[in-house]
Design an enzyme around this catalytic site. Structure first.
Site, PDB file in Angstrom:
ATOM      1  N   TYR A  11      20.167  44.917  28.375  1.00  0.00           N
ATOM      2  CA  TYR A  11      20.069  44.933  29.842  1.00  0.00           C
ATOM      3  C   TYR A  11      18.872  44.138  30.359  1.00  0.00           C
ATOM      4  O   TYR A  11      19.023  43.115  31.034  1.00  0.00           O
ATOM      5  CB  TYR A  11      20.026  46.385  30.306  1.00  0.00           C
ATOM      6  CG  TYR A  11      19.791  46.602  31.782  1.00  0.00           C
ATOM      7  CD1 TYR A  11      20.446  45.840  32.732  1.00  0.00           C
ATOM      8  CD2 TYR A  11      18.919  47.593  32.215  1.00  0.00           C
ATOM      9  CE1 TYR A  11      20.243  46.057  34.091  1.00  0.00           C
ATOM     10  CE2 TYR A  11      18.712  47.829  33.552  1.00  0.00           C
ATOM     11  CZ  TYR A  11      19.369  47.047  34.493  1.00  0.00           C
ATOM     12  OH  TYR A  11      19.145  47.264  35.815  1.00  0.00           O
ATOM     13  N   ASP A  31      19.758  39.523  18.326  1.00  0.00           N
ATOM     14  CA  ASP A  31      20.232  40.838  18.767  1.00  0.00           C
ATOM     15  C   ASP A  31      21.354  41.285  17.828  1.00  0.00           C
ATOM     16  O   ASP A  31      22.226  40.490  17.484  1.00  0.00           O
ATOM     17  CB  ASP A  31      20.757  40.734  20.207  1.00  0.00           C
ATOM     18  CG  ASP A  31      20.875  42.069  20.904  1.00  0.00           C
ATOM     19  OD1 ASP A  31      21.576  42.959  20.372  1.00  0.00           O
ATOM     20  OD2 ASP A  31      20.290  42.235  21.987  1.00  0.00           O
ATOM     21  N   ASP A  51      20.233  41.852  12.612  1.00  0.00           N
ATOM     22  CA  ASP A  51      19.464  43.081  12.787  1.00  0.00           C
ATOM     23  C   ASP A  51      17.994  42.840  12.456  1.00  0.00           C
ATOM     24  O   ASP A  51      17.681  42.048  11.562  1.00  0.00           O
ATOM     25  CB  ASP A  51      20.024  44.166  11.878  1.00  0.00           C
ATOM     26  CG  ASP A  51      19.584  45.556  12.306  1.00  0.00           C
ATOM     27  OD1 ASP A  51      18.437  45.938  11.967  1.00  0.00           O
ATOM     28  OD2 ASP A  51      20.366  46.236  12.963  1.00  0.00           O
ATOM     29  N   PHE A  73      12.380  43.256  23.134  1.00  0.00           N
ATOM     30  CA  PHE A  73      13.040  44.275  23.947  1.00  0.00           C
ATOM     31  C   PHE A  73      13.853  45.258  23.116  1.00  0.00           C
ATOM     32  O   PHE A  73      14.398  46.216  23.661  1.00  0.00           O
ATOM     33  CB  PHE A  73      13.995  43.616  24.953  1.00  0.00           C
ATOM     34  CG  PHE A  73      13.327  42.709  25.935  1.00  0.00           C
ATOM     35  CD1 PHE A  73      12.819  43.194  27.123  1.00  0.00           C
ATOM     36  CD2 PHE A  73      13.201  41.348  25.669  1.00  0.00           C
ATOM     37  CE1 PHE A  73      12.204  42.355  28.045  1.00  0.00           C
ATOM     38  CE2 PHE A  73      12.591  40.497  26.578  1.00  0.00           C
ATOM     39  CZ  PHE A  73      12.084  41.008  27.769  1.00  0.00           C
ATOM     40  N   ALA A  75      14.647  48.172  21.220  1.00  0.00           N
ATOM     41  CA  ALA A  75      14.118  49.490  20.860  1.00  0.00           C
ATOM     42  C   ALA A  75      15.127  50.553  21.244  1.00  0.00           C
ATOM     43  O   ALA A  75      15.910  50.378  22.191  1.00  0.00           O
ATOM     44  CB  ALA A  75      12.795  49.757  21.568  1.00  0.00           C
ATOM     45  N   SER A 117       6.467  51.107  27.938  1.00  0.00           N
ATOM     46  CA  SER A 117       7.074  52.120  28.801  1.00  0.00           C
ATOM     47  C   SER A 117       6.030  53.023  29.430  1.00  0.00           C
ATOM     48  O   SER A 117       4.979  53.291  28.831  1.00  0.00           O
ATOM     49  CB  SER A 117       8.035  52.976  27.966  1.00  0.00           C
ATOM     50  OG  SER A 117       8.474  54.110  28.683  1.00  0.00           O
ATOM     51  N   TYR A 141       9.739  59.064  21.675  1.00  0.00           N
ATOM     52  CA  TYR A 141       9.938  57.732  22.247  1.00  0.00           C
ATOM     53  C   TYR A 141       8.636  57.175  22.812  1.00  0.00           C
ATOM     54  O   TYR A 141       8.210  56.058  22.490  1.00  0.00           O
ATOM     55  CB  TYR A 141      11.013  57.768  23.337  1.00  0.00           C
ATOM     56  CG  TYR A 141      11.052  56.508  24.167  1.00  0.00           C
ATOM     57  CD1 TYR A 141      11.410  55.294  23.593  1.00  0.00           C
ATOM     58  CD2 TYR A 141      10.721  56.533  25.524  1.00  0.00           C
ATOM     59  CE1 TYR A 141      11.431  54.132  24.351  1.00  0.00           C
ATOM     60  CE2 TYR A 141      10.749  55.390  26.279  1.00  0.00           C
ATOM     61  CZ  TYR A 141      11.099  54.188  25.692  1.00  0.00           C
ATOM     62  OH  TYR A 141      11.108  53.039  26.436  1.00  0.00           O
ATOM     63  N   LYS A 145       6.043  53.845  21.476  1.00  0.00           N
ATOM     64  CA  LYS A 145       5.538  52.726  22.285  1.00  0.00           C
ATOM     65  C   LYS A 145       4.014  52.655  22.208  1.00  0.00           C
ATOM     66  O   LYS A 145       3.427  51.573  22.104  1.00  0.00           O
ATOM     67  CB  LYS A 145       6.012  52.872  23.738  1.00  0.00           C
ATOM     68  CG  LYS A 145       7.500  52.691  23.937  1.00  0.00           C
ATOM     69  CD  LYS A 145       7.943  51.275  23.630  1.00  0.00           C
ATOM     70  CE  LYS A 145       9.405  51.048  23.971  1.00  0.00           C
ATOM     71  NZ  LYS A 145       9.850  49.668  23.706  1.00  0.00           N
ATOM     72  N   HIS A 187      21.476  56.422  32.110  1.00  0.00           N
ATOM     73  CA  HIS A 187      20.513  56.168  33.171  1.00  0.00           C
ATOM     74  C   HIS A 187      21.067  56.633  34.518  1.00  0.00           C
ATOM     75  O   HIS A 187      22.281  56.592  34.758  1.00  0.00           O
ATOM     76  CB  HIS A 187      20.145  54.694  33.215  1.00  0.00           C
ATOM     77  CG  HIS A 187      19.401  54.241  31.995  1.00  0.00           C
ATOM     78  ND1 HIS A 187      19.189  52.926  31.676  1.00  0.00           N
ATOM     79  CD2 HIS A 187      18.817  54.953  30.993  1.00  0.00           C
ATOM     80  CE1 HIS A 187      18.517  52.832  30.548  1.00  0.00           C
ATOM     81  NE2 HIS A 187      18.272  54.055  30.121  1.00  0.00           N
ATOM     82  N   TYR A 206      19.125  67.091  35.351  1.00  0.00           N
ATOM     83  CA  TYR A 206      18.420  67.904  34.352  1.00  0.00           C
ATOM     84  C   TYR A 206      17.190  68.569  34.968  1.00  0.00           C
ATOM     85  O   TYR A 206      16.129  67.985  35.049  1.00  0.00           O
ATOM     86  CB  TYR A 206      18.023  67.042  33.162  1.00  0.00           C
ATOM     87  CG  TYR A 206      19.215  66.433  32.468  1.00  0.00           C
ATOM     88  CD1 TYR A 206      20.032  67.207  31.653  1.00  0.00           C
ATOM     89  CD2 TYR A 206      19.535  65.093  32.644  1.00  0.00           C
ATOM     90  CE1 TYR A 206      21.143  66.664  31.020  1.00  0.00           C
ATOM     91  CE2 TYR A 206      20.640  64.534  32.016  1.00  0.00           C
ATOM     92  CZ  TYR A 206      21.440  65.329  31.209  1.00  0.00           C
ATOM     93  OH  TYR A 206      22.533  64.774  30.596  1.00  0.00           O
ATOM     94  N   GLY A 281      10.699  66.793  27.024  1.00  0.00           N
ATOM     95  CA  GLY A 281       9.945  65.549  27.088  1.00  0.00           C
ATOM     96  C   GLY A 281       9.957  64.848  28.430  1.00  0.00           C
ATOM     97  O   GLY A 281       9.370  63.774  28.571  1.00  0.00           O
TER      98      GLY A 281
END
Length: 328
Positions: A11, A31, A51, A73, A75, A117, A141, A145, A187, A206, A281
């Site tokens: 994205y 990618d 990969d 990018f 991850a 992030s 996560y 980072k 998302h 949530y 989290g």
């Protein structure tokens, strides 16, 4: 410059690759297409389907490519998934990134732009969050980072790496050609638009007991084209800066319910939500200070309006009802 874009069919990576090409740079995308799409690779970019774990292939690409820089990018990026599968996240996000850096430095490439992030901050003590805020991640996560950022600092001091680490908040929106197509989609904004399009019955919210005005999480949304522009500006600034660490955010926050209402206004359609428990989290509020980005790389978001961001995503979805699987 000639730039290797790791994860450039995803994205944010695809929009960054498109921005690099528009600025006159050469682009090679690396990618594995596990979460990206070949159709998202912009015309003019070379696509290598491979990969990061394929060390021999990656080493050959770097050795022969004569690259000036790498943008990274690729991850795993789902907070809840990282809580369920922490070892997988540490392997993918830390182990393979360190391997990439070792191969990159061995090939003589000394410029690196890292997709970091806001998750590195954890539960904010002050809002908006500035870059000197304590980094205490609340998820594996976010920890992955932060660990990469710490490694970058050491490689900058000891190996001559010039790097930019861009801590962005919530990427959203679409360009004319490129949009968000995750499978499954998790998302918020594209999930709401899937409800508006009749592709799912509701979005699960949530938690509704957070210490916020309406009880739902507050997040900072940034148009994906603005994030790509920041990566381009950071890359160019590395000509004279040794390291750059800055947030990419709007400085404004919207609750999940406010975003839902905006999606209803933009689409003119009902968007149902269902309340569920909090996800492990998830901090209550994540809103960025963008002052350092303005000073360090001369970046300000151009598309700084929630309805504009949602509208661009909705227009792309209407033109691509099946994402990259089919276009109308």
């Amino acid at each position: 410059m000639k730039v290797l874009v790791i994860g450039g069919a995803g994205y944010v990576g695809s929009v960054a690759a498109e921005a690099l090409l528009s600025a006159g740079h050469q682009v090679v995308i690396y990618d594995n297409l596990s979460r990206g799409h070949a159709a998202a690779a912009p015309p003019g970019a070379e696509l290598i389907v491979a990969d990061l774990a394929d060390t021999a292939r990656l080493a050959r690409v770097l050795a022969r490519g004569r690259f000036d820089a790498v943008m990274h990018f690729a991850a795993l990026s789902l907070v809840a998934e990282s809580v369920r599968e922490p070892a997988r996240y540490f392997h993918q996000n830390v182990g393979l990134t360190l391997q990439l850096l070792q191969l990159m430095l061995g090939a003589g490439v000394r410029r690196f732009v890292f997709s970091s992030s806001a998750a590195v901050y954890g539960e904010p003590r002050t809002v908006p969050i500035a870059e000197d805020h304590p980094t205490v991640p609340t998820s594996p996560y976010g920890q992955t980072k932060l660990m990469v950022e710490e490694a970058l600092g050491w490689l900058g001091r000891l190996a001559g790496l010039r790097f930019a680490s861009l801590r962005y908040f919530n990427a959203a929106g679409a360009t004319d050609r490129l949009g968000e197509d995750h499978r499954p989609e998790t998302h918020l904004i594209p999930s709401l638009l899937e409800v508006a399009a009749g592709k799912r019955p509701f979005v699960e919210v949530y938690g509704r007991d957070y210490p916020t005005p309406d009880g739902t999480c507050i997040r900072d949304f940034v148009h994906v084209a603005d994030i790509a522009d920041a990566h381009l500006k950071a890359l160019e600034r590395l000509d004279w800066e040794e390291q750059i660490i800055c947030n990419l955010g709007s400085g404004s926050g919207y609750s999940v319910l406010e975003v839902t209402e905006a999606a209803r206004r933009v689409t003119g359609r009902p968007v149902a939500v269902k309340f569920g428990p909090r996800r492990p989290g998830d901090p209550a509020v994540l809103v960025a200070s963008r002052s350092r980005a303005e000073q360090a790389i001369g970046w300000r978001p151009k598309y700084d309006n929630l309805e504009l961001i949602i509208g661009s995503a909705w227009e792309w979805r209407c033109r691509h009802p099946d994402g990259y699987g089919r276009t109308d």
